[in-house]
Design an enzyme around this catalytic site. Sequence first.
Site, short mmCIF file in Angstrom:
data_model
loop_
_atom_site.label_atom_id
_atom_site.label_comp_id
_atom_site.label_asym_id
_atom_site.label_seq_id
_atom_site.Cartn_x
_atom_site.Cartn_y
_atom_site.Cartn_z
N LYS A 184 11.94 10.63 7.57
CA LYS A 184 11.88 9.53 8.43
C LYS A 184 10.73 8.98 8.63
CE LYS A 184 12.04 10.26 13.03
NZ LYS A 184 11.32 9.05 13.72
N ASP A 235 13.31 4.46 11.15
CA ASP A 235 13.75 4.54 12.16
C ASP A 235 12.98 3.34 13.28
OD1 ASP A 235 14.86 5.48 14.77
OD2 ASP A 235 13.26 7.21 14.74
N LYS A 282 14.76 1.42 15.37
CA LYS A 282 15.72 1.38 16.87
C LYS A 282 15.66 -0.16 17.11
CE LYS A 282 14.21 5.73 18.57
NZ LYS A 282 13.35 6.27 17.59
N ASP A 314 17.74 -6.90 19.60
CA ASP A 314 17.50 -8.33 19.84
C ASP A 314 18.86 -8.88 19.85
OD1 ASP A 314 15.98 -11.03 19.78
OD2 ASP A 314 14.18 -9.61 19.04
N THR A 328 16.53 11.06 22.98
CA THR A 328 16.40 12.65 23.29
C THR A 328 15.21 12.89 24.22
OG1 THR A 328 15.29 12.95 21.21
CG2 THR A 328 17.69 13.52 21.36
N ARG A 384 7.07 17.22 14.26
CA ARG A 384 5.77 18.20 14.85
C ARG A 384 6.02 19.61 14.33
NH1 ARG A 384 5.53 14.96 20.28
NH2 ARG A 384 7.68 14.73 19.79
#
Length: 242
Positions: free
Chosen positions: A36, A64, A66, A69, A119, A212
Site C-alpha cells: 500500500k 490509498d 481516499k 471531491d 480506523t 508500522r
Amino acid sequence: MTNAPEDRLIVALDVANALEAMQLADGIGDAVSFYKIGLGMLTGGGLAVANELKQEHGKRIFLDMKLFDIAQTVENAVRGLAQFDLDFLTVHGDPHVVRAAKEGAAGKDLKILAVTILTSLDRADLDDSLICAGDVKDLVVERAAKAFEAGADGVIASPNEAALIRALPQAEGRLIVTPGVRPAGSAGDDQKRIATPASAIAAGADHIVVGRPVWRASSPRDAALAIQAELQSPQAQRPNRG
C-alpha cells in the site's frame, strides 16, 4: 472473493521517501506480494515506487488516496490514476464519489474501495466532526451498504465491523480490506479500532493492511513472515470463505 493466500497481507509503505520504500521492499523480498502506498508517500515519489514495484518486481499495488471531491473531479483523477496499472484505489464512501470513481476506472482492472469510517476515529471524534449520532459499527455498516449499492468493488473498514459487513447481501463478491490490524503485543499507535491478523480474516476480511508493526521491526521480513504464518493458521479460517 478469491485471493492468493500470500496476497492477504498488504504492507503499508508509510515511510519518508521512495528510496526508503524500495529498500524496505527489497529487504522483505518474496515474503510480501502486495503493498500500500498512501498520501504520505505521494510527494516522496509514491507513484514512481508503485510503478517500479508493479512493473519490475511483479507486486500488487494498493494506492490509498481516499479521494473526495465533486463527481467530475473524482472521475478525472481516477481516470488518470488508472493508467498506472494499479490494483486497488481508495475513495471516500459517499455514493456520488464512488459512482464517479467507477466511471473513471471503466475499462480497467482497478478496484475501487470505499472508505467507511477511518480506523483512527471513535465516537468522540465523530461527534467533533458533527457526524450523525449512532453507534460507530452501525454507521460503518450503513456506509458500506450504500457504497456497494453505488458500485464499489469493496470497502475499507476496521476488523471490528468486518463480520457485520460480510453479512450484508450487498457484500456478495465484494472485497473487505481492514487496516487497524496489529499482531498480538504490538502498539496500537493512532489506531483505535483494532484486531489481530487472524481475527480480522476470520471475521470476513479479504485483506489486512499492516504498516508500522512490519517496518518498525528489527527484521521487517521476519515480521511479515510471522503475519503470513498467522494468516494460514486455523484461527484465521472462516466458514464458506470465498
